[in-house]
Design a protein around this motif. Structure first.
Motif, short mmCIF file in Angstrom:
data_model
loop_
_atom_site.label_atom_id
_atom_site.label_comp_id
_atom_site.label_asym_id
_atom_site.label_seq_id
_atom_site.Cartn_x
_atom_site.Cartn_y
_atom_site.Cartn_z
N MET A 98 0.85 -1.19 0.00
CA MET A 98 0.00 0.00 0.00
C MET A 98 0.89 1.24 0.00
O MET A 98 1.92 1.26 0.67
CB MET A 98 -0.91 0.02 1.23
CG MET A 98 -1.84 -1.18 1.31
SD MET A 98 -2.85 -1.16 2.80
CE MET A 98 -3.56 -2.82 2.75
N ARG A 159 -6.41 -0.35 6.85
CA ARG A 159 -6.73 0.44 5.65
C ARG A 159 -8.19 0.84 5.78
O ARG A 159 -9.10 0.02 5.73
CB ARG A 159 -6.52 -0.39 4.39
CG ARG A 159 -6.76 0.40 3.08
CD ARG A 159 -6.64 -0.56 1.90
NE ARG A 159 -6.57 0.13 0.62
CZ ARG A 159 -7.63 0.44 -0.14
NH1 ARG A 159 -8.85 0.14 0.28
NH2 ARG A 159 -7.46 1.05 -1.29
N ARG A 161 -11.15 2.94 4.31
CA ARG A 161 -11.68 3.69 3.17
C ARG A 161 -12.65 4.75 3.65
O ARG A 161 -13.51 4.48 4.50
CB ARG A 161 -12.38 2.76 2.19
CG ARG A 161 -12.89 3.48 0.94
CD ARG A 161 -13.31 2.50 -0.12
NE ARG A 161 -13.74 3.18 -1.33
CZ ARG A 161 -14.09 2.55 -2.44
NH1 ARG A 161 -14.02 1.23 -2.50
NH2 ARG A 161 -14.48 3.23 -3.50
N TYR A 237 -4.23 7.74 1.47
CA TYR A 237 -3.99 7.01 0.23
C TYR A 237 -5.09 7.36 -0.76
O TYR A 237 -6.20 7.75 -0.40
CB TYR A 237 -3.97 5.49 0.48
CG TYR A 237 -5.32 4.87 0.69
CD1 TYR A 237 -6.10 4.44 -0.38
CD2 TYR A 237 -5.85 4.71 1.97
CE1 TYR A 237 -7.36 3.88 -0.19
CE2 TYR A 237 -7.11 4.15 2.18
CZ TYR A 237 -7.85 3.74 1.09
OH TYR A 237 -9.10 3.21 1.28
N LEU A 252 -4.47 5.13 5.68
CA LEU A 252 -3.68 4.00 6.13
C LEU A 252 -3.37 4.29 7.60
O LEU A 252 -2.42 4.99 7.92
CB LEU A 252 -2.39 3.86 5.31
CG LEU A 252 -2.59 3.63 3.81
CD1 LEU A 252 -1.25 3.49 3.11
CD2 LEU A 252 -3.47 2.40 3.55
#
Length: 308
Positions: A98, A159, A161, A237, A252
């Motif tokens: 990532m 991670r 979103r 990210y 992240l």
């Protein structure tokens, strides 16, 4: 016949300086089974519990080894990654990768708390090195767990979103009530500056709490979680636009603590039960790693584990 590759790939960043390059190595739960070192596996490295907000992709989390490469220059970071991959060839392979970013050095007149992709200051509530219990919260004390982890730390990777289209559909006041802080300054809704202690009992003219009970900033406070605290070092990210035409972007999340069972886990359980921000985020990958203390001159990271 496969042609042997030659060239000067190690000279990618030939004309660059150090660019604050750092390489951090951690061991995952599965590493110890693969290497026959189960007796050296710390109890604190037990797999994280499941949370109701999880939508985890098993192929993009955990793993035997965790490597974090950071630099002020993306070319230098890539050069380090390229060198490590070449040296590890035949021994280790990349399971997932990532890429994250933060505000570039010099982007503001003076160093400031970074903002995430929701526009919020991220990390205001971090423990400070000046705190008397900073080391106790972040680093493993000698004698607390296996000897090789003395002065090391545990890092949780998530991670997360961000559902940015939904978030940006809110008005400014609604966003601030979700977080419990002013978007412009990071100050609590009860007034002051970014570092001002919020007045959690303060009410408005209608008798409602100024900082809602489910505000993210209220729920994550150590004094609302039995003293649980962790050092956040997140990155943003952006992996493009998905098939539905919305950004695949977010955070992240990385947090460091002496024991994840006393740091990340109780806070995440509290968030799981009623964080207003949960409606606008989705946890998609997860990992937990034991990061040993730094190596002395002439040593290498993890030597006490592998040769002890």
């Amino acid at each position: 016949r496969r042609r042997r590759r030659t060239g000067t790939t190690r000279e990618i960043a030939l004309d660059a300086g150090p660019a604050s390059l750092t390489v951090t190595l951690g061991f995952g739960h599965s590493f110890f089974g693969r290497t026959g070192l189960e007796k050296q596996r710390p109890e604190a490295l037990a797999p994280l519990p499941q949370f109701s907000s999880d939508h985890l992709d098993a192929n993009r989390g955990n793993g035997d080894l965790w490597v974090q490469i950071g630099a002020d220059d993306a070319l230098v970071a890539f050069h380090a990654l390229n060198a490590l991959q070449k040296d590890a060839r035949g021994t280790a392979r990349v399971r997932w990768q990532m890429n994250g970013f933060n505000r570039s050095p010099g982007a503001t007149a003076s160093p400031r708390t970074a903002r995430n992709l929701m526009g919020q200051l991220d990390g205001t509530g971090n423990p400070q090195e000046s705190d008397k219990d900073f080391a106790q919260r972040v680093f493993v004390a000698p004698g607390d767990g296996p000897a090789w982890m003395a002065n090391g730390s545990y890092v949780v990777m998530r991670r997360i979103r961000m559902l940015l289209d939904d978030w940006e559909g809110l008005g400014l006041a609604e966003q601030e009530h979700v977080i419990g802080r002013r978007k412009s300054t990071g100050a609590p809704l009860t007034g002051g500056g970014e570092r001002t202690e919020p007045k959690l009992d303060a009410t408005d003219k209608s008798g409602d709490l100024v900082i809602p009970l489910n505000a993210h900033a209220r729920i994550t406070r150590p004094d609302q979680n039995g003293g649980a605290a962790m050092l956040r070092r997140p990155f943003s990210y952006h992996d493009g636009i998905d098939a539905d035409g919305v950004p695949d972007a977010g955070l992240l999340f990385l947090c460091w603590q002496a024991d994840p069972l006393r740091g990340f886990v109780p806070v995440q359980r509290k968030l799981d039960r009623g964080d207003a921000l949960s409606e606008y985020i989705r946890h998609e990958a997860s990992g937990l790693y034991a990061v040993p203390g730094g190596a002395a001159k002439g040593e290498y990271v993890g030597q006490a584990l592998l040769e002890g």
